[in-house]
Design a protein around this motif. Sequence first.
Motif, PDB file in Angstrom:
ATOM      1  N   GLU A 193       6.404   4.576   4.574  1.00  0.00           N
ATOM      2  CA  GLU A 193       5.702   3.612   3.447  1.00  0.00           C
ATOM      3  C   GLU A 193       6.640   2.551   3.238  1.00  0.00           C
ATOM      4  O   GLU A 193       7.831   2.697   3.348  1.00  0.00           O
ATOM      5  CB  GLU A 193       5.389   4.386   2.253  1.00  0.00           C
ATOM      6  CG  GLU A 193       4.351   5.713   2.553  1.00  0.00           C
ATOM      7  CD  GLU A 193       3.269   5.103   3.040  1.00  0.00           C
ATOM      8  OE1 GLU A 193       2.715   4.005   2.115  1.00  0.00           O
ATOM      9  OE2 GLU A 193       2.269   5.489   3.758  1.00  0.00           O
ATOM     10  N   PRO A 194       6.442   1.318   2.731  1.00  0.00           N
ATOM     11  CA  PRO A 194       4.951   0.853   2.726  1.00  0.00           C
ATOM     12  C   PRO A 194       4.408   0.569   3.944  1.00  0.00           C
ATOM     13  O   PRO A 194       5.124   0.058   4.810  1.00  0.00           O
ATOM     14  CB  PRO A 194       5.044  -0.285   1.524  1.00  0.00           C
ATOM     15  CG  PRO A 194       6.502  -0.687   1.735  1.00  0.00           C
ATOM     16  CD  PRO A 194       7.372   0.415   2.064  1.00  0.00           C
ATOM     17  N   ARG A 195       3.111   0.810   4.225  1.00  0.00           N
ATOM     18  CA  ARG A 195       2.459   0.508   5.521  1.00  0.00           C
ATOM     19  C   ARG A 195       2.367  -1.123   5.737  1.00  0.00           C
ATOM     20  O   ARG A 195       2.172  -1.791   4.717  1.00  0.00           O
ATOM     21  CB  ARG A 195       1.107   1.122   5.454  1.00  0.00           C
ATOM     22  CG  ARG A 195       1.146   2.649   5.288  1.00  0.00           C
ATOM     23  CD  ARG A 195      -0.118   3.184   4.995  1.00  0.00           C
ATOM     24  NE  ARG A 195      -0.198   4.655   4.372  1.00  0.00           N
ATOM     25  CZ  ARG A 195      -1.222   5.183   4.065  1.00  0.00           C
ATOM     26  NH1 ARG A 195      -2.528   4.483   4.222  1.00  0.00           N
ATOM     27  NH2 ARG A 195      -1.118   6.412   3.572  1.00  0.00           N
ATOM     28  N   GLY A 196       2.329  -1.271   6.847  1.00  0.00           N
ATOM     29  CA  GLY A 196       1.794  -2.664   7.288  1.00  0.00           C
ATOM     30  C   GLY A 196       2.901  -3.175   8.280  1.00  0.00           C
ATOM     31  O   GLY A 196       3.792  -2.530   8.969  1.00  0.00           O
ATOM     32  N   LYS A 197       2.708  -4.486   8.678  1.00  0.00           N
ATOM     33  CA  LYS A 197       3.735  -4.944   9.691  1.00  0.00           C
ATOM     34  C   LYS A 197       4.676  -6.199   8.825  1.00  0.00           C
ATOM     35  O   LYS A 197       4.199  -6.688   8.086  1.00  0.00           O
ATOM     36  CB  LYS A 197       2.756  -6.056  10.541  1.00  0.00           C
ATOM     37  CG  LYS A 197       1.981  -4.721  11.678  1.00  0.00           C
ATOM     38  CD  LYS A 197       1.147  -5.745  12.540  1.00  0.00           C
ATOM     39  CE  LYS A 197       0.396  -4.957  13.459  1.00  0.00           C
ATOM     40  NZ  LYS A 197      -0.256  -5.544  14.209  1.00  0.00           N
TER      41      LYS A 197
END
Length: 460
Positions: free
Chosen positions: A250-254
């Motif tokens: 976390e936090p998720r994403g690119k």
Amino acid sequence: MSQFNLDNDDYRDHLYNQTKDGKRLWIFPGRIIGQFYRLRTYFSYLLLTLLFGLPWLEYKGNPIFLFNVLERKFIFWGVPFFPQDFHLVALGLVAFLLFVSLFTVLFGRIWCGWACPQTIFMEMLFRKIEYWIEGDDKAQRKLAESTWNTEKMVKRGTKHSLFVLLSFAIANTFLMYLISKKEWLKLVTEPPLDHVVGLIAILIFTAVFYFVFARFREMVCMVICPYGRLQGVLLDNNSILVQYDHKRGEPRGKGEDKGACIDCHWCVRVCPTGIDIRNGSNQLECIGCTACIDACDMVMEKTHQPTGLIRYDSLNGVNSGQKLKFTWRIGAYSTVLALIVAGLTYMLVTRTHFETTLLRTPGMIFQVDEKTQEVSNLYQIKLLNKSMDKQEFSVKAPDAFNIVWVGKPLLQIEAGKLAKSEFFLRVKIGKWKSGEKVPVTITEKGGDEETIKTSFIQPE
């Protein structure tokens, strides 16, 4: 155990395979062939070989395993058990339940993902047939949403025909465990009208297995199986489960300000029960199949990151790097389990090849022969041969007594048979102390013997 991401829209208060109004959502799990999938495949093939092969094995003309509930005949690893051995079966079940509880405390639902027949049949047989005929999850979803054309009818018809044949094979295998190979061969080689009950049983079993693996599927684990509910009581923060490392992910994403999880949803796509492992490890729908581990490791390798974002670990291990500790609960379970197994082993080792019931005939008083000055009592004897061979027996009483059989003496008894007879114990008046019990010894030719003390009444 604690959770995370509870406030987002992904976490829910209904099953993953249902809409909010309760309608079924069909799950099309993706296929990832990774390290754990290969290990599970090899292990599953070993278990399937045992499952389908054991009913064909015999020892001394009898099956290695038999669970004939209707006729109360049970054989485990060539050792026969009878209703008189129910205490051994009950103790064995208690030991098994304690073992399952202890194993769950330590390793969660590893049984469900690696050894449960429901998972093995579904993922290693039926699911592979589905992949082979209809393609991957995207192709299956596209086929399901398409209209009924020639391609769809051929693929669906072929798939369900193979499902029925496989269900038929499983049904026959389970029936062999219930009635033995010999009876099953009679059932399938002789005219069907001679075995109507057996034919109906096979058809019912086939229909049940087909329904479970073609339609009900993951609902067995989510709704019916009590083990998933049991783990909610047994698991704690030290239990080893399939865990998502939320601290690393976390936090998720690119992006540079994001965690290791790129939010690709591959872990959700491959899950056979449709859950999102990132919502926590205490979701009762998780069967610990490790598909999400293989999927995530594949993504980590492609994005040049260390694997293990999803892995086998405890919640304490994820949060603080704490190792699994030996707690008082594990110690208590282990101690009780060891004591039960030791007691069960002792009873199995000392178990004789026969069992005797000896009773003085109810309602009968002593008889006195005025000529010989002998007093006699009538006894009923039941002798169960619990071995796989024909046995020879002898019945002896103290030297002061004579045994006079009423009817056929119990000298030879066929394997697994119960024999009954009656005999008189006769003794000269005054040669046996009034009120003292008489030891009667039953000896089997192989050396086993049993001594039963029985009452003997006579004139004062």
